[in-house]
Motif scaffolding. Structure first.
Motif, mmCIF file in Angstrom:
data_model
loop_
_atom_site.group_PDB
_atom_site.id
_atom_site.type_symbol
_atom_site.label_atom_id
_atom_site.label_comp_id
_atom_site.label_asym_id
_atom_site.label_seq_id
_atom_site.Cartn_x
_atom_site.Cartn_y
_atom_site.Cartn_z
ATOM 1 N N ASP A 27 -6.971 27.459 -54.461
ATOM 2 C CA ASP A 27 -7.787 27.368 -53.242
ATOM 3 C C ASP A 27 -8.876 26.338 -53.473
ATOM 4 O OD1 ASP A 27 -9.360 27.624 -51.010
ATOM 5 O OD2 ASP A 27 -9.638 29.794 -51.158
ATOM 6 N N VAL A 28 -8.721 25.169 -52.863
ATOM 7 C CA VAL A 28 -9.657 24.065 -53.104
ATOM 8 C C VAL A 28 -11.053 24.392 -52.586
ATOM 9 C CG1 VAL A 28 -9.189 22.833 -50.943
ATOM 10 C CG2 VAL A 28 -9.847 21.546 -52.986
ATOM 11 N N THR A 29 -11.162 25.308 -51.639
ATOM 12 C CA THR A 29 -12.478 25.646 -51.093
ATOM 13 C C THR A 29 -13.267 26.569 -52.011
ATOM 14 O OG1 THR A 29 -11.779 27.623 -49.869
ATOM 15 C CG2 THR A 29 -11.505 25.496 -48.776
ATOM 16 N N ALA A 30 -12.582 27.201 -52.969
ATOM 17 C CA ALA A 30 -13.246 28.170 -53.842
ATOM 18 C C ALA A 30 -13.334 27.710 -55.289
ATOM 19 C CB ALA A 30 -12.507 29.512 -53.783
ATOM 20 N N HIS A 31 -12.570 26.710 -55.674
ATOM 21 C CA HIS A 31 -12.569 26.257 -57.070
ATOM 22 C C HIS A 31 -13.934 25.665 -57.421
ATOM 23 C CE1 HIS A 31 -11.565 23.864 -60.631
ATOM 24 N NE2 HIS A 31 -10.502 24.638 -60.761
ATOM 25 N N PRO A 32 -14.476 25.982 -58.602
ATOM 26 C CA PRO A 32 -15.843 25.520 -58.937
ATOM 27 C C PRO A 32 -16.019 24.010 -58.961
ATOM 28 C CG PRO A 32 -14.753 26.548 -60.837
ATOM 29 C CD PRO A 32 -13.927 26.869 -59.645
ATOM 30 N N SER A 33 -14.957 23.243 -59.203
ATOM 31 C CA SER A 33 -15.087 21.782 -59.204
ATOM 32 C C SER A 33 -15.184 21.201 -57.809
ATOM 33 C CB SER A 33 -13.898 21.142 -59.938
ATOM 34 O OG SER A 33 -13.922 21.445 -61.312
ATOM 35 N N PHE A 34 -14.680 21.932 -56.818
ATOM 36 C CA PHE A 34 -14.640 21.417 -55.451
ATOM 37 C C PHE A 34 -15.581 22.143 -54.498
ATOM 38 C CE2 PHE A 34 -10.431 20.656 -57.316
ATOM 39 C CZ PHE A 34 -10.268 19.303 -57.084
ATOM 40 N N ARG A 35 -15.896 23.391 -54.792
ATOM 41 C CA ARG A 35 -16.640 24.199 -53.826
ATOM 42 C C ARG A 35 -17.964 23.569 -53.396
ATOM 43 N NH1 ARG A 35 -16.912 28.670 -56.524
ATOM 44 N NH2 ARG A 35 -19.014 28.317 -57.315
ATOM 45 N N PRO A 36 -18.776 23.016 -54.307
ATOM 46 C CA PRO A 36 -20.071 22.470 -53.849
ATOM 47 C C PRO A 36 -19.921 21.358 -52.809
ATOM 48 C CG PRO A 36 -20.081 22.777 -56.228
ATOM 49 C CD PRO A 36 -18.669 22.983 -55.785
ATOM 50 N N ILE A 37 -18.978 20.430 -53.031
ATOM 51 C CA ILE A 37 -18.855 19.320 -52.086
ATOM 52 C C ILE A 37 -18.148 19.770 -50.814
ATOM 53 C CG2 ILE A 37 -16.697 18.426 -53.051
ATOM 54 C CD1 ILE A 37 -19.700 16.378 -51.715
ATOM 55 N N VAL A 38 -17.219 20.723 -50.913
ATOM 56 C CA VAL A 38 -16.608 21.299 -49.710
ATOM 57 C C VAL A 38 -17.673 21.993 -48.875
ATOM 58 C CG1 VAL A 38 -15.042 23.095 -48.872
ATOM 59 C CG2 VAL A 38 -14.280 21.517 -50.660
ATOM 60 N N ASP A 39 -18.575 22.709 -49.546
ATOM 61 C CA ASP A 39 -19.651 23.397 -48.825
ATOM 62 C C ASP A 39 -20.555 22.402 -48.097
ATOM 63 O OD1 ASP A 39 -18.696 25.823 -49.678
ATOM 64 O OD2 ASP A 39 -20.226 26.136 -51.215
ATOM 65 N N ILE A 40 -20.814 21.251 -48.718
ATOM 66 C CA ILE A 40 -21.649 20.247 -48.056
ATOM 67 C C ILE A 40 -20.945 19.693 -46.825
ATOM 68 C CG2 ILE A 40 -22.520 17.884 -48.276
ATOM 69 C CD1 ILE A 40 -23.507 18.583 -51.033
ATOM 70 N N ARG A 41 -19.636 19.396 -46.952
ATOM 71 C CA ARG A 41 -18.917 18.881 -45.779
ATOM 72 C C ARG A 41 -18.877 19.936 -44.678
ATOM 73 N NH1 ARG A 41 -18.439 16.705 -42.048
ATOM 74 N NH2 ARG A 41 -17.026 15.042 -41.352
ATOM 75 N N ALA A 42 -18.707 21.200 -45.059
ATOM 76 C CA ALA A 42 -18.734 22.269 -44.070
ATOM 77 C C ALA A 42 -20.117 22.373 -43.431
ATOM 78 C CB ALA A 42 -18.341 23.586 -44.727
ATOM 79 N N ARG A 43 -21.148 22.176 -44.236
ATOM 80 C CA ARG A 43 -22.518 22.220 -43.704
ATOM 81 C C ARG A 43 -22.733 21.126 -42.662
ATOM 82 N NH1 ARG A 43 -26.157 24.063 -41.289
ATOM 83 N NH2 ARG A 43 -28.316 23.419 -41.590
ATOM 84 N N ILE A 44 -22.176 19.940 -42.899
ATOM 85 C CA ILE A 44 -22.306 18.849 -41.938
ATOM 86 C C ILE A 44 -21.648 19.229 -40.616
ATOM 87 C CG2 ILE A 44 -21.670 16.452 -41.464
ATOM 88 C CD1 ILE A 44 -21.859 15.957 -44.505
ATOM 89 N N TYR A 45 -20.476 19.850 -40.710
ATOM 90 C CA TYR A 45 -19.823 20.316 -39.475
ATOM 91 C C TYR A 45 -20.690 21.345 -38.755
ATOM 92 C CZ TYR A 45 -15.307 18.027 -40.296
ATOM 93 O OH TYR A 45 -14.313 17.103 -40.446
ATOM 94 N N ASP A 46 -21.259 22.277 -39.492
ATOM 95 C CA ASP A 46 -22.068 23.318 -38.861
ATOM 96 C C ASP A 46 -23.355 22.754 -38.257
ATOM 97 O OD1 ASP A 46 -20.308 25.399 -39.309
ATOM 98 O OD2 ASP A 46 -21.178 25.934 -41.253
#
Length: 509
Positions: A27-46
């Motif tokens: 799960d790329v959204t939960a893996h520690p190497s990807f989660r921080p940057i996925v969270d930032i992109r999600a934050r931009i959408y929100d």
């Protein structure tokens, strides 16, 4: 319509073959190497949905709310809006992220300007690019760019070695083209689609080459494999406050007989189109890229000035001179961005381009001087950024008292704040992440020699030639060119317009 962060996360979960550090990612959204940057992109959408940011981050098109970054630029105000939206994002996330979509969609606008080139081989290609530009506006995908191939032995043509070293078409079907090869793509593992196009390389001299292909790739397509470099996000956040939040993971994307539907093909077997897109690729996207350099300059200035003020060194002339050098670097970038909007130029398709000579000159200066500015910031931060213990040592009961003593400066700058600032400066200037970002800045929008090539192609040399012809009294046999560079002409037009406005205002008074 604008998406939510949850919708974005859902769009990248599923069956992708993603690998990092010797493991397959479930799960790329939960893996520690990807989660921080996925969270930032999600934050931009929100952010696009929140009252505090909605008017800055979005615009209304045909009765719908769309992202400002995806809007086709037709006026100067469009560019001011894009600049403000990017600044708002970087301020909200408290750092610099580059590959989040707004800097990449502009590459498609460059191809939009070349619709006549596409129509030469097939009018459907010109229609496809227009369709996809409006699709990006409507659907708000996370859109990235695919440029660099592994290339292999560059002394050989791709046909003379393993053909997969450059992405190429292996066959046509009624449904579309089938491609093989590989591309390096930052953020591909957690993006939705990629504008995939030829690299700067000899894809062959034939007029119709299977290597001269450009298309939109749905990154959920079967046959894709994502092999990622090791990330920086797994480190201790207290010691690496930037690396753990803002690492944008680079990926080798393997295309193993991937079907690209015809409606996603933007050009194919068309070396002229491939040459055009390489020459104009950054016509728009360079603006968003250079704007990130401006924020990096702010970070260096802030880290250096805080360090100088902690110990009172900001009163010394030598320190003030180095701070002024950082300020000049920062304002040089700011001036080029501002002038590129103010003196913007119409494009062949009726869009408004940032002034090309000023934009490319600003990009070259921002990138070519970055390493020097980082060294000045290191000097101003001092040697403690490379010798300070980590946060855990500051908290250990047997070492805490000593570190509090030696790292506290006064009642304002206690040991914990001092440690935090030094950790920030180290991660910005000295860490693996800092070195990676410096290299990324040098090559993310093509290598330095190509930066200068873009300046050479877009600077109008006729102005200096005409001036010297007149000043030196050269004969009419010498072709001095037209009077003035594009920037000069735009300046004259701008100020003559202001003079006319002033005259009208005085007459009215």
């Amino acid at each position: 319509m604008i998406r939510t962060g949850a919708e974005y996360r859902d769009s990248i979960r599923g069956t992708r073959d993603i690998y990092i550090d010797g493991e397959k990612v479930s799960d790329v959204t939960a893996h520690p190497s990807f989660r921080p940057i996925v969270d930032i992109r999600a934050r931009i959408y929100d952010m696009q949905h929140e009252a505090a940011f909605r008017d800055v981050m979005t615009c209304e098109e045909n009765g719908e709310r769309n992202a400002v970054g995806n809007k086709l630029p037709r006026t100067q105000q469009d560019w001011w809006d894009k600049r403000r939206a990017t600044d708002t994002v970087l301020n909200e996330v408290s750092g610099v992220v580059t590959r989040v979509g707004d800097e990449t969609v502009g590459e498609m606008w460059s191809l939009y300007d070349g619709q006549d080139v596409l129509a030469e081989i097939d009018p459907a290609f010109a229609r496809n690019i227009e369709t996809h530009i409006h699709k990006v506006l409507r659907e708000d995908p996370f859109h990235v760019s695919a440029n660099t191939d592994p290339k292999g032995d560059r002394s050989k043509a791709p046909q003379d070695q393993d053909p997969d070293m450059l992405l190429h078409v292996v066959k046509e079907t009624d449904a579309g083209i089938v491609v093989r090869g590989a591309k390096y793509e930052t953020a591909a593992a957690y993006a939705n689609q990629a504008f995939t196009k030829p690299t700067i390389a000899n894809w062959g001299n034939a007029a119709l080459s299977d290597y001269a292909v450009g298309f939109i790739c749905d990154l959920n397509s079967p046959g894709l494999k994502f092999i990622c470099r090791s990330g920086f996000a797994g480190k201790a956040p207290a010691d690496y406050p930037l690396a753990t939040r803002f690492d944008e993971v680079d990926t080798l994307v393997i295309f193993d007989n991937v079907l690209i539907p015809w409606e996603n093909v933007l050009f194919y077997r068309h070396t002229k189109a491939a040459t055009f897109i390489r020459a104009t690729l950054h016509r728009y996207s360079a603006f968003a890229f250079v704007q990130r350099n401006l924020k990096v300059a702010d970070m260096m200035i802030g880290a250096a000035l805080f360090n100088a003020r902690q110990t009172g060194l900001d009163k010394q002339q030598a320190v003030q001179e180095k701070l002024a050098e950082l300020a000049c670097y920062r304002e040089m970038i700011n001036a080029h961005l501002t002038a590129a909007i103010t003196l913007a130029e119409p494009s062949p398709s009726g869009l408004l381009m940032p002034n090309q000579s000023l934009l490319y000159t600003g990009r070259y200066l921002a990138c070519s001087q970055l390493h020097q500015m980082m060294h000045i910031a290191r000097e101003l931060c001092g040697g403690q950024i490379c010798v300070t213990p980590n946060a855990a040592t500051f908290e250990h009961p047997e070492t805490k008292a000593f570190l509090e003593k030696y790292y506290s400066i006064n009642d304002t700058w206690v040991a914990d704040d001092r440690r935090r600032l030094l950790a920030f400066a180290r991660d910005l200037l000295n860490s693996d992440y800092a070195g990676h970002r410096l290299t990324f800045q040098l090559f993310a929008q093509s290598p330095p020699f190509n930066h200068l090539a873009a300046v050479y192609r877009n600077f109008d040399w006729d102005g200096p030639l005409a001036f010297v012809k007149e000043s030196a009294g050269l004969s009419d046999r010498v072709n001095g060119g037209a009077a003035g560079t594009p920037a000069d002409s735009a300046v004259r037009q701008y100020f003559s317009g202001r003079d006319a406005d002033d005259a009208a205002r005085r007459a009215a008074e």
